[in-house]
Design a protein around this motif. Structure first.
Motif, PDB file in Angstrom:
ATOM      1  N   ASN A   1       0.848  -1.184   0.000  1.00 27.45           N
ATOM      2  CA  ASN A   1       0.000   0.000   0.000  1.00 27.45           C
ATOM      3  C   ASN A   1       0.889   1.241   0.000  1.00 27.45           C
ATOM      4  OD1 ASN A   1       0.959  -0.240   2.616  1.00 27.45           O
ATOM      5  ND2 ASN A   1      -0.923   0.488   3.541  1.00 27.45           N
ATOM      6  N   GLY A   2       0.288   2.361  -0.347  1.00 25.41           N
ATOM      7  CA  GLY A   2       1.025   3.621  -0.370  1.00 25.41           C
ATOM      8  C   GLY A   2       0.706   4.401  -1.628  1.00 25.41           C
ATOM      9  N   ALA A   3       1.276   5.577  -1.731  1.00 22.06           N
ATOM     10  CA  ALA A   3       1.049   6.442  -2.886  1.00 22.06           C
ATOM     11  C   ALA A   3       2.395   6.845  -3.475  1.00 22.06           C
ATOM     12  CB  ALA A   3       0.260   7.681  -2.481  1.00 22.06           C
ATOM     13  N   PHE A   4       2.416   6.955  -4.789  1.00 23.87           N
ATOM     14  CA  PHE A   4       3.627   7.381  -5.496  1.00 23.87           C
ATOM     15  C   PHE A   4       3.218   8.463  -6.478  1.00 23.87           C
ATOM     16  CE2 PHE A   4       7.154   7.221  -8.464  1.00 23.87           C
ATOM     17  CZ  PHE A   4       8.234   7.092  -7.604  1.00 23.87           C
ATOM     18  N   LEU A   5       3.955   9.555  -6.497  1.00 21.14           N
ATOM     19  CA  LEU A   5       3.625  10.705  -7.324  1.00 21.14           C
ATOM     20  C   LEU A   5       4.555  10.785  -8.527  1.00 21.14           C
ATOM     21  CD1 LEU A   5       1.662  13.105  -7.329  1.00 21.14           C
ATOM     22  CD2 LEU A   5       3.322  14.359  -5.986  1.00 21.14           C
ATOM     23  N   LEU A   6       3.972  10.739  -9.716  1.00 14.59           N
ATOM     24  CA  LEU A   6       4.716  10.920 -10.965  1.00 14.59           C
ATOM     25  C   LEU A   6       4.477  12.337 -11.460  1.00 14.59           C
ATOM     26  CD1 LEU A   6       3.842   7.649 -12.950  1.00 14.59           C
ATOM     27  CD2 LEU A   6       6.003   8.210 -11.833  1.00 14.59           C
ATOM     28  N   VAL A   7       5.530  13.080 -11.660  1.00  8.40           N
ATOM     29  CA  VAL A   7       5.409  14.455 -12.127  1.00  8.40           C
ATOM     30  C   VAL A   7       5.900  14.531 -13.566  1.00  8.40           C
ATOM     31  CG1 VAL A   7       6.062  16.866 -11.758  1.00  8.40           C
ATOM     32  CG2 VAL A   7       5.766  15.332  -9.798  1.00  8.40           C
ATOM     33  N   GLY A   8       4.976  14.789 -14.489  1.00  9.78           N
ATOM     34  CA  GLY A   8       5.328  14.986 -15.892  1.00  9.78           C
ATOM     35  C   GLY A   8       5.893  13.765 -16.585  1.00  9.78           C
ATOM     36  N   ARG A   9       5.639  12.581 -16.066  1.00  6.72           N
ATOM     37  CA  ARG A   9       6.167  11.354 -16.679  1.00  6.72           C
ATOM     38  C   ARG A   9       5.001  10.521 -17.183  1.00  6.72           C
ATOM     39  NH1 ARG A   9      11.533   9.047 -14.187  1.00  6.72           N
ATOM     40  NH2 ARG A   9      11.131   7.680 -15.929  1.00  6.72           N
ATOM     41  N   VAL A  10       5.106  10.075 -18.421  1.00 10.94           N
ATOM     42  CA  VAL A  10       4.030   9.259 -18.967  1.00 10.94           C
ATOM     43  C   VAL A  10       4.526   7.941 -19.530  1.00 10.94           C
ATOM     44  CG1 VAL A  10       2.518  11.207 -19.472  1.00 10.94           C
ATOM     45  CG2 VAL A  10       4.108  10.424 -21.215  1.00 10.94           C
ATOM     46  N   ASP A  11       5.828   7.756 -19.631  1.00 10.86           N
ATOM     47  CA  ASP A  11       6.311   6.517 -20.233  1.00 10.86           C
ATOM     48  C   ASP A  11       7.524   5.975 -19.489  1.00 10.86           C
ATOM     49  OD1 ASP A  11       8.120   8.459 -20.938  1.00 10.86           O
ATOM     50  OD2 ASP A  11       8.143   7.979 -23.051  1.00 10.86           O
ATOM     51  N   GLY A  12       7.841   4.723 -19.761  1.00 15.48           N
ATOM     52  CA  GLY A  12       9.048   4.123 -19.226  1.00 15.48           C
ATOM     53  C   GLY A  12       8.932   3.495 -17.859  1.00 15.48           C
ATOM     54  N   ILE A  13       7.730   3.468 -17.282  1.00 13.10           N
ATOM     55  CA  ILE A  13       7.544   2.879 -15.961  1.00 13.10           C
ATOM     56  C   ILE A  13       6.404   1.874 -16.048  1.00 13.10           C
ATOM     57  CG2 ILE A  13       6.916   3.317 -13.558  1.00 13.10           C
ATOM     58  CD1 ILE A  13       7.978   6.186 -14.003  1.00 13.10           C
ATOM     59  N   ASP A  14       6.690   0.625 -15.711  1.00 10.15           N
ATOM     60  CA  ASP A  14       5.653  -0.402 -15.701  1.00 10.15           C
ATOM     61  C   ASP A  14       5.375  -0.808 -14.266  1.00 10.15           C
ATOM     62  OD1 ASP A  14       5.316  -0.557 -18.470  1.00 10.15           O
ATOM     63  OD2 ASP A  14       7.060  -1.847 -18.666  1.00 10.15           O
ATOM     64  N   LEU A  15       4.110  -0.907 -13.926  1.00  2.00           N
ATOM     65  CA  LEU A  15       3.682  -1.267 -12.578  1.00  2.00           C
ATOM     66  C   LEU A  15       2.611  -2.361 -12.678  1.00  2.00           C
ATOM     67  CD1 LEU A  15       3.453   2.406 -11.385  1.00  2.00           C
ATOM     68  CD2 LEU A  15       5.140   0.748 -10.590  1.00  2.00           C
ATOM     69  N   PRO A  16       3.025  -3.595 -12.944  1.00  2.00           N
ATOM     70  CA  PRO A  16       2.057  -4.670 -13.150  1.00  2.00           C
ATOM     71  C   PRO A  16       1.416  -5.177 -11.860  1.00  2.00           C
ATOM     72  CG  PRO A  16       4.280  -5.529 -13.318  1.00  2.00           C
ATOM     73  CD  PRO A  16       4.403  -4.034 -13.135  1.00  2.00           C
TER      74      PRO A  16
END
Length: 122
Positions: A56-71
Motif C-alpha cells: 500500500n502507499g502512494a507514489f507521485l509521478l510528475v510529468g512522466r508518462v512513459d518508461g515505468i511499468d507497474l504490473p
C-alpha cells in the motif's frame, strides 16, 4: 468538487492499495503533499522500487508518462490530476501560436493511454 476531500479520499485508498498519482507539474504536485510528495530526482529509482515492493502507499509521478511499468498489485489505482502537457517549447508554440489544437488533442490522448499503460496484468 473539493480537491481537499478528493486527496483525503485517495489518501485513504493508499492505506489499502498501491496508488499512483500522475500530475503534469510540480505546482500541481504540491496539492498532493498531504498524501505523498514526489521523490527527488536522485532518489527516484530507489523510491519507485520501494513502492513496487509495498502493499500500500502512494507514489507521485510528475510529468512522466512513459518508461515505468507497474504490473499487478504494484499499482491498483491510477489517479490522473491534470492533462499531461508538453513541456518543450516546440509543443507550446504549436499549440499557442499555430493553434494546432487537433495535434495537441491527439498527443494528449496518447499520453493518457501511456499513463494507463503503466498498469498491466501479470
Amino acid at each position: 468538487s473539493d480537491p481537499g476531500k478528493f486527496s483525503e479520499f485517495v489518501g485513504k485508498l493508499a492505506g489499502r492499495y498501491n496508488v499512483v498519482i500522475a500530475v503534469p507539474s510540480y505546482a500541481r504536485a504540491d496539492s498532493w503533499k498531504k498524501v505523498t510528495r514526489p521523490p527527488k530526482t536522485s532518489e527516484f529509482t530507489t523510491a519507485l522500487n520501494a513502492f513496487r515492493k509495498g502493499k500500500n502507499g502512494a507514489f507521485l509521478l510528475v510529468g512522466r508518462v512513459d518508461g515505468i511499468d507497474l504490473p499487478g498489485s504494484e499499482c491498483r489505482i491510477m489517479v490522473i490530476d491534470g492533462i499531461p502537457r508538453g513541456t518543450n517549447l516546440l509543443e507550446r508554440y504549436q499549440y499557442n501560436e499555430l493553434e494546432m489544437i487537433n495535434f495537441f488533442v491527439g498527443r494528449n490522448a496518447n499520453r493518457i493511454t501511456q499513463l494507463f499503460g503503466r498498469i498491466k496484468q501479470r
